[in-house]
Each structure stands twice: as C-alpha cells, then as structure tokens.
Design an enzyme around this catalytic site. Structure first.
Site, PDB file in Angstrom:
ATOM      1  N   ASP A  25     -10.840  20.785  13.027  1.00  0.00           N
ATOM      2  CA  ASP A  25     -10.324  21.776  13.977  1.00  0.00           C
ATOM      3  C   ASP A  25      -9.876  23.031  13.237  1.00  0.00           C
ATOM      4  OD1 ASP A  25      -9.035  23.118  16.048  1.00  0.00           O
ATOM      5  OD2 ASP A  25      -8.210  21.293  16.907  1.00  0.00           O
ATOM      6  N   GLN A  26     -10.447  24.157  13.633  1.00  0.00           N
ATOM      7  CA  GLN A  26      -9.989  25.456  13.158  1.00  0.00           C
ATOM      8  C   GLN A  26     -10.299  25.685  11.673  1.00  0.00           C
ATOM      9  OE1 GLN A  26      -6.602  26.784  15.476  1.00  0.00           O
ATOM     10  NE2 GLN A  26      -5.707  27.753  13.693  1.00  0.00           N
ATOM     11  N   CYS A  65     -10.300  25.940  21.341  1.00  0.00           N
ATOM     12  CA  CYS A  65     -10.580  24.504  21.236  1.00  0.00           C
ATOM     13  C   CYS A  65     -11.388  23.928  22.387  1.00  0.00           C
ATOM     14  CB  CYS A  65      -9.257  23.738  21.108  1.00  0.00           C
ATOM     15  SG  CYS A  65      -8.385  24.044  19.559  1.00  0.00           S
ATOM     16  N   HIS A 115     -10.180  17.386  23.445  1.00  0.00           N
ATOM     17  CA  HIS A 115      -9.511  18.313  24.360  1.00  0.00           C
ATOM     18  C   HIS A 115     -10.251  18.438  25.686  1.00  0.00           C
ATOM     19  CE1 HIS A 115      -6.626  22.023  24.403  1.00  0.00           C
ATOM     20  NE2 HIS A 115      -6.578  21.318  25.525  1.00  0.00           N
ATOM     21  N   ASP A 304     -14.804  23.209  15.345  1.00  0.00           N
ATOM     22  CA  ASP A 304     -14.942  23.829  16.674  1.00  0.00           C
ATOM     23  C   ASP A 304     -14.911  25.351  16.582  1.00  0.00           C
ATOM     24  OD1 ASP A 304     -12.247  23.803  15.961  1.00  0.00           O
ATOM     25  OD2 ASP A 304     -11.516  23.105  17.912  1.00  0.00           O
ATOM     26  N   HIS A 305     -14.074  25.912  15.701  1.00  0.00           N
ATOM     27  CA  HIS A 305     -13.946  27.352  15.502  1.00  0.00           C
ATOM     28  C   HIS A 305     -13.198  27.555  14.196  1.00  0.00           C
ATOM     29  CE1 HIS A 305      -9.795  26.790  16.663  1.00  0.00           C
ATOM     30  NE2 HIS A 305     -10.214  26.173  17.770  1.00  0.00           N
TER      31      HIS A 305
END
Length: 517
Positions: A25-26, A65, A115, A304-305
């Site tokens: 994540d991130q 997310c 999520h 995801d990003h």
C-alpha cells in the site's frame, strides 16, 4: 457438521499455474526503477526482481486506496466501477480476476487489505483470511457540493509527518503481522493437497502507508541514508498547481510547521517499512519454496498507488504526479522473460495478464476491462495503448483524468489549467508544457485522445449523484441500530487440529507435508 479430513488422492496436477499476488500500500514506484532502488534494504524483492518482468513505468488507475484496488481487481476505471473514492460501493456484479479465475476452476483467497466498501466483502474470493483494516461503509464520502471543506475526522493531515519515528507495535504493524501469518499458514495448507484445483492467493499489506512509524531494527538500516532528503525542495503554495494547492489544504498544511528533520524522519520510517514488508514477503516466498510450489506459481508484486514523500513539499497520494501515481509492478512467470520494460503500463492490465497466463479465453474477458494483457508486451510483440488514470475523491472539486503516452503525461480537469509534462526531459515534472507553443500539437492530439474516451460533464454529474445518495443513506444507516459491513473472518475452530469426529491416524497423515520422508 463438516466431514472428517481425508487423505488426498494425489491426482495429477492441473497444468494451469498457481498465482500468488503480493500487494503493498502506497509504495512509490520511482523507488522501483528496475526492482528496488540500490539504497533500499530489500533482498527478497531484489531476488524476486531478478526473475521477473519489471515494468518501470507502471501507473495506478486512480491514486487512492479503494478506487485503485477496485480497478486493479476488475481491470476497470473508476468511471466504470463507480468506486470514485474511499467510501463508494464496489458493486457485486462487476467481474474481478477472482471471479474469472474461480469460474475457470481456481480456488481463490485473500489475506489482508482490499478496502471493499459495501456488504459484499468477497468479490470473487472464496475466503478472506483476515478482516480489512479500513471501514466498509459510506462514512468517508467526500462532498463536491462543499468545495474546499476539510473533513477533519478522516482527512489525511500532516500529523503523520510530525509524528514520524520508532515503535515496536502499531495498529498497522499488528495488522500486517497477522496478514503474513495467515498467508504462510494458507500456503502450507495448499501444499497438503486436500484441494487439487490450482489456486490464486492474494496477500495485501497496509505498509508502507503512513503513519511513518517503523520498528527500530528496520529504522536502524537507514542511519545516514543519502536518500532522506527529497530531490525537489518544497514549492511555495502560491507556485503549486491548482490541484496540488487543494491537496495541501486538504492535508491541513497551514497548521503544521514541517521541519527538515520531520521530512528526514518520515522518509526514513517509510524506507524502513519497505524493509519490514520485504522481510514478510521473504517469509511467504520461503514457504512457497519449501513446500515445493514455487516452480508452478506465478508471482505478481505491485502497489495500489504511491506516496509523494515530501517531494516539492507534498505528501501522501491523490495526485497524478509521479511519486503518487507511479507504482512498482513485477511479474515472475515462465511465459514472461525476466528484464526491464520501459513502456508505460497500468495496474488495469493485471487482470487480463493473469487471465492469459492461466489459459483463459481473453475474448470473453477483454470486453469487461479497460486493461490489456502484458504477456505480448513483455515479449516485445505489441505496444500498450495510452495509459489512462482517473481521480474524483477528496482534494478534487471535479473529476480529473490523465494519460501517459510515450514520454508525455497529460492531466486534465475542467476546473484547472491543463498540464503536460515530458518525463524524458523533465522527470520531476517542473515544466508544464501545456502553454508552450512548440508543444501545442502534442497537447491537442493527447486532448483529443482523452476526450474521445471521457465525457467529463457526465463523469462529474455521476460522481455528484453518487456522493449525494451516500450522504443520505449513511446518515440513515447510522441512525438507530447499526449493522456493520466489515468482514468477519470465519474461524472453524471445531474443524482444526484433532476433534472427535475425525480419525487421528488419517488426520496426522493428511496434514503432513511432505509425506514419507
């Protein structure tokens, strides 16, 4: 009552590969130009990179997310999934890679974060081994009807930067420790052979997402690290583009005095958490290898990003700038050669790529996606069309769209001045070419491509209608008795270990792997 465990029959393995998806994540994709950057202590990801097709310019479908994850799973942009933000429902009738693979005979499972918002918390997975880390309801809905309003109780703020440092346990560390435990336990169980179907296991961690807090032994790895200083110093608020200004206001930047040491500590903790995740991934890959499943398993690693990490004075995501929108993507598969691919690609492409690797009929799947299979791209046999991105959540006042085509990136929003960057000559995106007369042909051609894909007025109306509906329904559902949509993992304690409806001798043999050694 469930039936007793039976010893597996050991039928011949199906020819379709197993699939292990490792999601974080991130994670800023600029830190993975060709596998992990040299300064990162990430030996397990570096080992995985050596045998993977490495997509150096992979982009999220949406830099937030829930929209990013719904798009990754479905291969569809947010304008099709209607997951515009972190509180928009992911509809149950949208096919995901879990649906496609399960329909083709795969067993599917998820350990960790995805999520999902709404009552469907599976979306094609047969089982989820953990709950999610974020809420599944409509509470985090933005409001375009109130532009500029900051919703303090759930918006990001720079407290994550001011509070950066060391801790041995946090909310997020507790979660990811559990995710890794259940993932390794599941891989052991898959090796036992009770279910002869090929499998797809998704393992999704919440790190290195802020808060920027790490365990000391990982923090210590980055003592004196040269990368603790951002490449681009802070840009004054007045000199930022309009969307970056909105993101700074959304993060409440005026109420936090961020020092150079705050920046260094935040980046250090972030890098440390990459090393923490690397260790967890190493544990999972080690179990895959010791259970002799690694040669039959495709491994995908992605995020995801990204995270701006203090570059140009910006933090977190929600931007189409490189630190936020670019992600790592590596695929280890026999059909895809190891090596670096510089052509821009998208997380939308993971679904059709997995479908092709699993031998599914792409003719049935591609109409459901905005993605393209990367198998032939990796082999050098075809090009990927311009890569699309969308954003319509907090910090925006109207939907934003982006295209990456060749070395150029175009960013459009009806509320803002267009932005055009040449990433080959300007990798830090400091020179907006949209007003440069020498780039008008490029600008107009890319705008034409974009407007053939998107109807921005319709997109805006659909986002506003979705937000308005959710504001009404959330207020109603929170009034009186509340039934949560959050996933409750099913723990069948009466079917684990030894119970009196089981034959002890059969159980002990069936649960051993390998047998006879």
């Amino acid at each position: 009552m469930m039936s007793a465990i039976l010893a597996p029959s050991f039928e011949p393995r199906m020819t379709r590969p197993n699939i292990l998806i490792l999601m974080v994540d991130q994670l800023n994709g600029t830190l993975f130009p060709d596998g992990p950057a040299d300064f990162l202590h990430a030996p397990n990801l570096r080992k995985l990179a050596a045998r993977s097709t490495r997509f150096a310019n992979a982009y999220t479908a949406s830099p937030l997310c829930a929209p990013a994850r719904a798009s990754f799973m479905s291969g569809q942009l947010p304008s099709r999934t209607r997951v515009y933000d972190n509180a928009a429902e992911f509809a149950s009738d949208i096919p995901t890679y879990a649906h496609h693979l399960r329909r083709a005979g795969y067993q599917t499972a998820l350990s960790g974060k995805m999520h999902f918002v709404g009552p469907d918390q599976l979306h094609g997975y047969e089982e989820r081994l953990t709950t999610d880390i974020y809420p599944a309801d409509f509470g985090w809905t933005p409001d375009y009807a109130r532009p500029g309003e900051r919703i303090d109780w759930w918006y990001h703020n720079l407290g994550s930067v001011k509070g950066a440092g060391v801790a041995e346990i946090t909310n997020q560390l507790e979660y990811d420790d559990e995710v890794a435990y259940h993932a390794t336990r599941k891989i052991y169980d898959l090796a036992r052979g009770h279910d002869t179907r090929p499998w797809c296991l998704t393992v999704s961690f919440t790190h290195p997402h802020d808060p920027y807090v790490a365990r000391k032994r990982f923090w210590d790895l980055y003592e004196g690290c040269a990368e603790l200083e951002p490449s681009v110093p802070p840009i004054a608020f007045a000199d930022q583009d309009a969307h970056s200004q909105r993101l700074m206001l959304a993060s409440d930047y005026q109420n936090y005095l961020i020092s150079d040491e705050d920046v260094r500590r935040s980046r250090r903790a972030y890098f440390a958490n990459i090393s923490y995740i690397d260790e967890k991934i190493g544990e999972i890959l080690d179990v895959l290898e010791t259970t002799r499943q690694h040669e039959d398993t495709v491994v995908v690693f992605l995020s995801d990003h990204g995270d701006m990490l203090g570059e140009r004075g910006m933090w977190f995501k929600m931007s189409f700038l490189e630190g936020s929108a670019r992600v790592p993507l590596m695929i280890s598969a026999p059909q895809m050669p190891a090596g670096r691919i510089d052509m821009p690609v998208s997380t939308l492409d993971v679904l059709p790529t997995l479908a092709q690797l699993a031998g599914l009929d792409l003719g049935e799947i591609l109409p459901w996606t905005d993605g393209e299979s990367l198998v032939d791209v990796a082999a050098g046999n075809r090009s990927r069309s311009p890569v699309p991105m969308e954003y319509a959540a907090e910090g925006s006042i109207a939907p934003m769209i982006g295209l990456r085509q060749g070395s150029y990136k175009l960013i459009l929003c009806e509320a803002d001045v267009p932005q055009l960057f040449d990433l080959e000559t300007d990798p830090d995106e400091l020179n907006n070419l949209a007003l440069d007369p020498t780039h008008q042909k490029v600008l107009e051609a890319m705008k034409q491509t974009a407007l053939e894909r998107w109807d921005l007025q319709r997109f805006d109306a659909e986002v506003r209608a979705s937000q308005a509906r959710r504001h009404v329904t959330y207020e109603a559902l929170r009034n009186g008795a509340y039934y949560p949509w959050d996933h409750q993992p099913l723990q069948r304690a009466s079917e684990r270990y030894m119970r009196n409806h089981m034959d002890l001798n059969v159980l002990e043999e069936a649960q051993r792997f390998p047998r006879g050694e």
